[in-house]
Design a protein around this motif. Structure first.
Motif, PDB file in Angstrom:
ATOM      1  N   ILE A 159       0.880  -1.162   0.000  1.00 48.08           N
ATOM      2  CA  ILE A 159       0.000   0.000   0.000  1.00 48.08           C
ATOM      3  C   ILE A 159       0.919   1.214   0.000  1.00 48.08           C
ATOM      4  O   ILE A 159       1.831   1.310   0.823  1.00 48.08           O
ATOM      5  CB  ILE A 159      -0.907  -0.005   1.241  1.00 48.08           C
ATOM      6  CG1 ILE A 159      -1.764  -1.285   1.256  1.00 48.08           C
ATOM      7  CG2 ILE A 159      -1.815   1.232   1.256  1.00 48.08           C
ATOM      8  CD1 ILE A 159      -2.484  -1.523   2.570  1.00 48.08           C
ATOM      9  N   THR A 160       0.706   2.138  -0.935  1.00 46.87           N
ATOM     10  CA  THR A 160       1.742   3.130  -1.227  1.00 46.87           C
ATOM     11  C   THR A 160       1.640   4.432  -0.430  1.00 46.87           C
ATOM     12  O   THR A 160       2.414   5.353  -0.661  1.00 46.87           O
ATOM     13  CB  THR A 160       1.745   3.463  -2.727  1.00 46.87           C
ATOM     14  OG1 THR A 160       0.472   4.035  -3.081  1.00 46.87           O
ATOM     15  CG2 THR A 160       2.005   2.220  -3.569  1.00 46.87           C
ATOM     16  N   TYR A 161       0.692   4.517   0.479  1.00 49.92           N
ATOM     17  CA  TYR A 161       0.603   5.709   1.327  1.00 49.92           C
ATOM     18  C   TYR A 161      -0.007   5.313   2.666  1.00 49.92           C
ATOM     19  O   TYR A 161      -0.586   4.225   2.798  1.00 49.92           O
ATOM     20  CB  TYR A 161      -0.243   6.799   0.658  1.00 49.92           C
ATOM     21  CG  TYR A 161      -1.726   6.483   0.576  1.00 49.92           C
ATOM     22  CD1 TYR A 161      -2.622   6.978   1.532  1.00 49.92           C
ATOM     23  CD2 TYR A 161      -2.232   5.688  -0.443  1.00 49.92           C
ATOM     24  CE1 TYR A 161      -3.969   6.694   1.467  1.00 49.92           C
ATOM     25  CE2 TYR A 161      -3.585   5.385  -0.519  1.00 49.92           C
ATOM     26  CZ  TYR A 161      -4.455   5.880   0.441  1.00 49.92           C
ATOM     27  OH  TYR A 161      -5.790   5.580   0.382  1.00 49.92           O
ATOM     28  N   ASN A 162       0.141   6.156   3.653  1.00 51.16           N
ATOM     29  CA  ASN A 162      -0.406   5.887   4.977  1.00 51.16           C
ATOM     30  C   ASN A 162      -1.902   6.165   4.970  1.00 51.16           C
ATOM     31  O   ASN A 162      -2.339   7.310   4.955  1.00 51.16           O
ATOM     32  CB  ASN A 162       0.292   6.768   6.024  1.00 51.16           C
ATOM     33  CG  ASN A 162      -0.172   6.452   7.439  1.00 51.16           C
ATOM     34  OD1 ASN A 162      -1.081   5.654   7.642  1.00 51.16           O
ATOM     35  ND2 ASN A 162       0.456   7.088   8.409  1.00 51.16           N
ATOM     36  N   THR A 163      -2.686   5.102   4.984  1.00 52.61           N
ATOM     37  CA  THR A 163      -4.148   5.250   4.937  1.00 52.61           C
ATOM     38  C   THR A 163      -4.710   5.734   6.271  1.00 52.61           C
ATOM     39  O   THR A 163      -5.835   6.252   6.318  1.00 52.61           O
ATOM     40  CB  THR A 163      -4.812   3.908   4.602  1.00 52.61           C
ATOM     41  OG1 THR A 163      -4.478   2.955   5.632  1.00 52.61           O
ATOM     42  CG2 THR A 163      -4.341   3.385   3.255  1.00 52.61           C
ATOM     43  N   GLY A 164      -3.969   5.531   7.343  1.00 50.26           N
ATOM     44  CA  GLY A 164      -4.491   5.836   8.659  1.00 50.26           C
ATOM     45  C   GLY A 164      -5.446   4.779   9.179  1.00 50.26           C
ATOM     46  O   GLY A 164      -5.966   4.875  10.293  1.00 50.26           O
ATOM     47  N   ASN A 165      -5.662   3.729   8.399  1.00 50.00           N
ATOM     48  CA  ASN A 165      -6.583   2.657   8.765  1.00 50.00           C
ATOM     49  C   ASN A 165      -5.849   1.663   9.676  1.00 50.00           C
ATOM     50  O   ASN A 165      -4.888   1.030   9.251  1.00 50.00           O
ATOM     51  CB  ASN A 165      -7.072   1.959   7.487  1.00 50.00           C
ATOM     52  CG  ASN A 165      -8.071   0.853   7.758  1.00 50.00           C
ATOM     53  OD1 ASN A 165      -7.849  -0.018   8.578  1.00 50.00           O
ATOM     54  ND2 ASN A 165      -9.172   0.874   7.024  1.00 50.00           N
TER      55      ASN A 165
ATOM     56  N   LEU B 159      -2.778  -0.841   8.638  1.00 50.77           N
ATOM     57  CA  LEU B 159      -1.449  -0.568   9.196  1.00 50.77           C
ATOM     58  C   LEU B 159      -0.938  -1.756   9.998  1.00 50.77           C
ATOM     59  O   LEU B 159       0.262  -2.051   9.991  1.00 50.77           O
ATOM     60  CB  LEU B 159      -1.504   0.684  10.064  1.00 50.77           C
ATOM     61  CG  LEU B 159      -1.726   2.008   9.315  1.00 50.77           C
ATOM     62  CD1 LEU B 159      -1.926   3.156  10.296  1.00 50.77           C
ATOM     63  CD2 LEU B 159      -0.547   2.314   8.391  1.00 50.77           C
ATOM     64  N   ALA B 160      -1.846  -2.460  10.658  1.00 49.59           N
ATOM     65  CA  ALA B 160      -1.443  -3.625  11.445  1.00 49.59           C
ATOM     66  C   ALA B 160      -0.927  -4.769  10.570  1.00 49.59           C
ATOM     67  O   ALA B 160      -0.180  -5.631  11.053  1.00 49.59           O
ATOM     68  CB  ALA B 160      -2.626  -4.108  12.288  1.00 49.59           C
TER      69      ALA B 160
ATOM     70  N   GLU C 293     -10.858  -3.162   1.441  1.00 48.15           N
ATOM     71  CA  GLU C 293     -10.558  -2.162   2.463  1.00 48.15           C
ATOM     72  C   GLU C 293      -9.573  -1.123   1.928  1.00 48.15           C
ATOM     73  O   GLU C 293      -9.711   0.080   2.170  1.00 48.15           O
ATOM     74  CB  GLU C 293      -9.991  -2.842   3.713  1.00 48.15           C
ATOM     75  CG  GLU C 293      -9.932  -1.952   4.942  1.00 48.15           C
ATOM     76  CD  GLU C 293     -11.300  -1.629   5.519  1.00 48.15           C
ATOM     77  OE1 GLU C 293     -11.370  -0.713   6.368  1.00 48.15           O
ATOM     78  OE2 GLU C 293     -12.310  -2.270   5.144  1.00 48.15           O
ATOM     79  N   VAL C 294      -8.574  -1.592   1.175  1.00 51.30           N
ATOM     80  CA  VAL C 294      -7.639  -0.665   0.521  1.00 51.30           C
ATOM     81  C   VAL C 294      -8.394   0.251  -0.437  1.00 51.30           C
ATOM     82  O   VAL C 294      -8.183   1.467  -0.476  1.00 51.30           O
ATOM     83  CB  VAL C 294      -6.539  -1.434  -0.238  1.00 51.30           C
ATOM     84  CG1 VAL C 294      -5.645  -0.463  -1.014  1.00 51.30           C
ATOM     85  CG2 VAL C 294      -5.698  -2.263   0.728  1.00 51.30           C
ATOM     86  N   ALA C 295      -9.297  -0.348  -1.215  1.00 49.09           N
ATOM     87  CA  ALA C 295     -10.078   0.426  -2.186  1.00 49.09           C
ATOM     88  C   ALA C 295     -10.969   1.456  -1.497  1.00 49.09           C
ATOM     89  O   ALA C 295     -11.109   2.591  -1.967  1.00 49.09           O
ATOM     90  CB  ALA C 295     -10.913  -0.518  -3.041  1.00 49.09           C
ATOM     91  N   LYS C 296     -11.572   1.081  -0.380  1.00 50.51           N
ATOM     92  CA  LYS C 296     -12.433   2.016   0.347  1.00 50.51           C
ATOM     93  C   LYS C 296     -11.632   3.208   0.867  1.00 50.51           C
ATOM     94  O   LYS C 296     -12.118   4.345   0.854  1.00 50.51           O
ATOM     95  CB  LYS C 296     -13.134   1.297   1.504  1.00 50.51           C
ATOM     96  CG  LYS C 296     -14.254   0.365   1.053  1.00 50.51           C
ATOM     97  CD  LYS C 296     -14.914  -0.325   2.236  1.00 50.51           C
ATOM     98  CE  LYS C 296     -16.093  -1.186   1.777  1.00 50.51           C
ATOM     99  NZ  LYS C 296     -16.740  -1.891   2.917  1.00 50.51           N
TER     100      LYS C 296
END
Length: 396
Positions: free
Chosen positions: A113-119, A123-124, A202-205
């Motif tokens: 995943i190429t950026y920090n989603t904050g999810n 992240l876990a 989840e990545v897409a959302k």
């Protein structure tokens, strides 16, 4: 032939493997099929709502979440390009031409995943690699330049997740994760596993929350050569066929994402519109297309072998090759009627120097491809160049 095909495949080592080519088996089979078909032969017919309303793979509803979306004419950008110095060149190209969209890696070919989603859930997973330092700033820039943003999510090719969770992948008898035939260092995760589905959705959302207008799923399939190893590999499997598993993921993804107002698109091998369903990798052109808003066949002329569309060297005949592939795409989708998606092919803006008889691609060759699309009723396209260097001076 085997040496030529091997060289063809090796030439793409280290770059995006889905966009550049087919496996030896696929190319050989496609070449053989092409000798036995004509443009007038009928393609396979999928069930339509009128003929089989109980088909579980048919959409419950099919409403475009963005009916006012522009006619997309776009380019591909890696996360590194989007976050680096090359971005200024790409923005200038779009500002000064009819190009109006950018496909950007949100989950890349390795599975990062190429950026920090904050999810917290994502992240876990420890699969985030912060290539794009500030996604909000990027989205603001795209909006300022009136660029339609498309998030590319590579789905089942996911070396990172396969290594972290081998139980979600395919394991050899010795317990190691099976590597992709084309590149043994690449691994896939299992399309039968709903946990894999939900992770990618989840990545897409998160991409939708960030402001992307469309989610483009790539590598929506089983790995090449899988059918030859399926009986000796360890992996979760149920009663569904591979085609059902892949098509059901696409339907599920669309149902999850449509309420967020984003379109769903899928990249698919271009040759899949010209031959019967690819059982081995689980791709059926019609079953995938009926559950997306946009279908993106990869119809690069360099990826068709001798005999396709009447050309000895399809790469050297960009107009004829694109025209033929587009006609086949229309025929394949015709049975879908009102639920046909927008057709937005990937076309070639690179020189395929590994192809015997290749020609150098420049302004004329790109324009020939676009003209072939327009002449066959297709107004949208995406330009592929693995290193994001696009031909100047093209009339798009």
């Amino acid at each position: 032939m085997e040496l030529i095909l091997a060289a063809f495949l090796m030439a793409w080592g280290g770059v995006n493997a889905e966009q550049p080519g087919l496996t030896v088996e696929q190319v050989a089979q496609a070449s053989l099929d092409s000798k036995n078909m004509t443009a007038s032969q009928p393609q396979g017919v999928a069930a339509t709502p009128a003929s089989n309303p109980g088909d579980p793979l048919l959409p419950l509803t099919k409403l475009d979440p963005q009916p006012d979306a522009p006619k997309v004419k776009g380019i591909y950008a890696t996360a590194h390009s989007a976050a680096g110095a090359r971005m200024s060149t790409l923005l200038k190209l779009l500002d000064e031409t009819e190009l109006n969209a950018m496909v950007i890696d949100v989950k890349d070919d390795w599975g990062y995943i190429t950026y920090n989603t904050g999810n917290p859930t994502l992240l876990a997973m420890d699969t985030t690699k912060k290539i794009i330092p500030d996604i909000s700033k990027l989205m603001t820039t795209l909006k300022e330049h009136d660029i339609y943003p498309i998030a590319r999510v590579v789905v089942f090719k996911d070396t990172i997740l396969a290594k972290k969770k081998p139980e979600l992948s395919f394991q050899n008898p010795d317990g190691t994760v099976w590597g992709n035939n084309k590149n043994p260092s690449d691994s896939f995760v299992n399309p039968y596993q709903k946990e894999v589905w939900d992770y990618n959705i989840e990545v897409a959302k998160e991409a939708a929350k960030a402001g992307f207008k469309e989610i483009q799923f790539d590598y929506v399939r089983f790995p090449e050569g899988f059918e030859k190893r399926a009986d000796i590999l360890s992996y979760y499997k149920d009663e569904r066929s591979r085609i059902q598993a892949v098509a059901e993921f696409v339907k599920y993804a669309h149902e999850q994402l449509a309420p967020l107002g984003v379109r769903v698109s899928v990249d698919i091998f271009g040759y899949a519109a010209s031959v019967p369903a690819a059982e081995g990798i689980g791709q059926d052109f019609q079953k995938i297309s009926q559950n997306v808003d946009v279908i993106c066949p990869m119809i690069y002329p360099s990826h068709y072998t001798t005999g396709w569309f009447g050309s000895k060297v399809p790469d050297a005949a960009p107009y004829a090759t694109i025209a033929g592939a587009t006609k086949d795409t229309h025929k394949k989708l015709e049975p879908l009627g009102d639920i046909k998606p927008v057709v937005r092919p990937w076309i070639q803006d690179f020189t395929a120097s590994w192809v015997p008889g290749y020609i150098r691609y420049g302004k004329q060759q790109v324009e020939d491809q676009i003209r072939a699309l327009n002449d066959n009723g297709v107004e949208e396209f995406l330009l592929w160049n693995a290193v994001n260097t696009y031909t100047p001076g093209v009339n798009y």
